[in-house]
Design a protein around this motif. Sequence first.
Motif, short mmCIF file in Angstrom:
data_model
loop_
_atom_site.label_atom_id
_atom_site.label_comp_id
_atom_site.label_asym_id
_atom_site.label_seq_id
_atom_site.Cartn_x
_atom_site.Cartn_y
_atom_site.Cartn_z
N GLN A 175 1.10 -1.03 -0.09
CA GLN A 175 -0.23 0.26 0.23
C GLN A 175 0.62 0.99 0.15
O GLN A 175 1.76 1.71 0.64
N GLU A 206 -8.71 2.93 -14.31
CA GLU A 206 -7.75 2.35 -14.47
C GLU A 206 -6.92 2.58 -15.85
O GLU A 206 -6.01 2.40 -16.46
N MET A 265 -5.63 -2.68 -10.05
CA MET A 265 -5.50 -2.36 -8.89
C MET A 265 -4.25 -1.67 -7.77
O MET A 265 -3.62 -1.05 -8.07
N ILE A 314 -0.81 -0.42 -4.45
CA ILE A 314 -2.24 0.12 -3.78
C ILE A 314 -1.87 1.27 -3.86
O ILE A 314 -1.32 2.03 -2.64
N PRO A 315 -2.70 2.30 -4.66
CA PRO A 315 -3.79 2.41 -5.60
C PRO A 315 -2.39 2.61 -6.89
O PRO A 315 -1.21 2.99 -6.94
#
Length: 403
Positions: free
Chosen positions: A239, A325, A360, A382-383
């Motif tokens: 993350q 995306e 993602m 992510i992201p």
Amino acid sequence: MSEVVAGLDLERLSRIAEHLDTQYLSPGRLPCAVTVVARRGQVVWQQAQGLADVERKVPAEMDTLFRIYSMTKPITSVALMQLYEQGRFLLDDPVHKYIPSWRNLQVYKSGVYPDFVTVPAQRPMTIRDLLSHQSGLSYGFSCRTNVDAAYRQLRLDGHSGLSLEDLIDELSRLPLEFSPGTAWNYSLATDVCGYLIQVLSGQPLDEYFADHILNPLNMSDTFFTVPGDRLDRFAACYQHQPGDTFSLQDDPQTSHFTRPHGYLSGGGGLVSTIGDFYRFAQALANGGELDGARIIGRKTLEFMRMNHLPNGADLPSVSTGGFSETPYDGSGFGLGFAVKTDIARSQTIGSPGEYGWGGMAGTTFFIDPVEDLLVVFMTQLIPSSAYAVRQELRALVYGALVD
């Protein structure tokens, strides 16, 4: 003189590895980067860099397994269009023909769950609306409206133990964000396409994928659940954190991707390697066929990669949500892919008709039919919007074209 292969300058392509290392891997902005560049049906350049698992110091390899999340969507879209080619449905069929509980879908007007005020949809939702994200459905992670707040409350994300049938049932009771066909919103629509594949084929989604796409293309490392004997190749997922660092988001040893964990998500459930996904992308680049295995007809694929937004519109003019995306400017949307419509407006080098999608956790692919070029890129952060790696990658790849 630098070596040129398939019209690509190898010395210039080597800038990709240098750029990824100096800008992202060495500074600790990305954990890993695995890249494949192919042209005229031939892999010209590929490299694995960084660590697939930072905590365990496992290097990324060409056979590392990645969560491809929304790069599952093009596979699901092709699978559904295989059934279209067999005459099982028409694109303008109402969805309620196959999901009777969706006959009288309502559109949000006001209120919060469960006390919504709604109005009837202007027309029934069609299968094309699902494939092109013009259905009026949403995603819980959008965090934008009272409708997507209900998705979060009901945990319609695939990790709550809901079956695909449960998801369809819950969605039948929730209002749409807008009347089908009047706007574009990234959504659970492709998960509904996965359900339709099950209804139309009589097979569970994973079996259908295996029989009609994965096995024919020899994609032996693509699945919804990572087998125990391949866990050592499964990357960790991270993350993004403030200050351009990252923290562990999903440990490969305990990940829900290592066991059945809810519905088979046609919108984001697959794990794959870059080599496997390259085979899928190369089949598309070849017009639907690879090594004698045809997964989709040439004209069907041409139809899928047209812009299906109303009156040739681009995403900024019809989109209600702030995220998907792909960069919106200069892009339309087909049946399962973003499609480049205006290169100058996109402010990113490329060709009209280029199509592809991302996931993602930062994975992406694109196919340029004009240049017969395709690129697949894998990482796990992510992201996906944390950095502009996708656009930089385009500049680096196109900068290496010499004929």
